[in-house]
Design an enzyme around this catalytic site. Sequence first.
Site, PDB file in Angstrom:
ATOM      1  CG  HIS A 270      54.182  57.368 110.192  1.00 45.25           C
ATOM      2  ND1 HIS A 270      53.103  58.123 110.607  1.00 45.25           N
ATOM      3  CD2 HIS A 270      54.582  57.902 109.018  1.00 45.25           C
ATOM      4  CE1 HIS A 270      52.852  59.068 109.716  1.00 45.25           C
ATOM      5  NE2 HIS A 270      53.738  58.961 108.730  1.00 45.25           N
ATOM      6  CG  ASP A 333      53.627  57.385 105.121  1.00 49.69           C
ATOM      7  OD1 ASP A 333      54.060  56.365 105.685  1.00 49.69           O
ATOM      8  OD2 ASP A 333      52.661  58.038 105.552  1.00 49.69           O
ATOM      9  CD  GLU A 334      52.796  61.912 106.414  1.00 52.77           C
ATOM     10  OE1 GLU A 334      52.046  62.847 106.083  1.00 52.77           O
ATOM     11  OE2 GLU A 334      52.510  61.084 107.313  1.00 52.77           O
ATOM     12  CB  ALA A 335      60.769  58.774 106.532  1.00 51.09           C
TER      13      ALA A 335
END
Length: 523
Positions: A270, A333-335
């Site tokens: 992100h 998150d969401e790496a």
Amino acid sequence: MPGVVATLLLAGTAALAVGAATPAQATPESSLRQIVPAPVKVTPRAGAAYALTANARIQTQPGSAEARKVGEYAAELLRPATGYRLPVSSGVTPRGITLLLVGADPRVGKEGYQLDVTPWGVVIRARGAAGLFSGVQTLRQLLPARIESKTRQSGPWTVPGGSVLDYPRFGHRGAMLDVARHFFSVDEVKTYVDQIAAYKVNYLHLHLADDQGWRIEIKSWPRLATYGGSIEIGGGKGALYYTQEQYKELVRYAGSRGITVIPEIDMPGHTNAALASYAELNCDGVAPPLYDGTEVGFSSLCIDKPVTYRFVDDVLRELAALTPGPFLHIGGDEAHSTTEPDFRTFMQKVIPLVAKHGKTALGWHEFVKTDPPTSAVAQYWGTTDENADVAAAAARGNKILLSPATKAYLDMKYDENTELGQDWAALIEVKDAYGWNPGAYLKNVPESAIRGVEAPLWTETIKDSDDVEQMVFPRLPAIAELGWSPQSTHDWDAFSKRLAAQAPRWRAAGIDFYPSPQVPWVE
């Protein structure tokens, strides 16, 4: 002074017992049974209502600057609709509105309060400023709904007689506003602060950086804001970031409303806004273009470069200096573009940097697989009620902040016809938002490991304050009640009726709420 306080207040109670004055009558629209979040204990007292009049004053604990500040806030809250002067003074009598830091039941702790209403006044007792502030939020709900108006309204301003004993179930009751996907001005964030404070929310989590934008000035890396903060989803352009002075003003304002700000810089994923701002943060040394879409998981800081950790250290250092609260949120998150070994390496280097700057690390729950120190707090956003990594972290001693996407995400649509929002996690009606027990939600995670709850609002489809209000109300009060009220009060039928009574208040305040068909709204 405590002896004098007790004598004066007992005198007021004695006068009530012998009927020394004619009590005001409570209006039908205000009731001790309509408070949101539900208090621990409510004791109505018939014939003991108090009428706030033009000669009323607000009195605060002598010698307490903290009580004085809460008193000034209460006056600021009540003056517009009543048109009364409501002077604030240091002193104690059994008349008017009195805020005391002595005499409270020990059970109220740091954030709870006792509130007593007699025909002569309202007394709020607490053991700290946070408790007085919570008591003021309850008092505003006991006044007629038109008290929320920003313009002068007609009276009477009657508070129903009785008493309230109240304190929170969980110490952390949060709301998150994503200002990275769509930017929200200082005034818009202040409006949100005022709205969530009414329901005893005590943390505001600001999601300050993502692929679509970097929203906080970092003086050692200025292009993060001036370039990385120049667009938002849909291509909007401008200086879409907070200067450090503006951020400090937000922190100050939130603090004046009993709310601690938690800033988040999401990483190592992100991060496209940062990567676009500084080419050296990319492994290939090439800056990608700015991004105004909604996809996730495609960006990553370069884990092997020393400059990455100099960058992170500088950002955390400046942000820590601006933030008096205990937490820095580091995302995690969401790496999806970071390998598992690299993700572990990154977190093991970054979490100590948070401690270096005197703060506690808070992150989305994925980061617990890197075995952070037990001081770190994991924010669970998953879509199931079971997560082995989170359960293991809780067993080690990490506290868990609950934001399950299927229950607490305020950007999810209410139903398939909702214009705003998303539906990748669930459709969340008010009953769904209310229908879970934070203390028993995650399997193999005991209530003792739960720090509290937070309701995030992601803003892929949310562009302005009207959009925020549509998605937040009425679901935020539901989440706030789960965080504050004892589990013994948890009952949908009772809650829906109390929630329904909030509608006239929202209308008076100009809040553009969603009229869920599940709630028997009061006109």
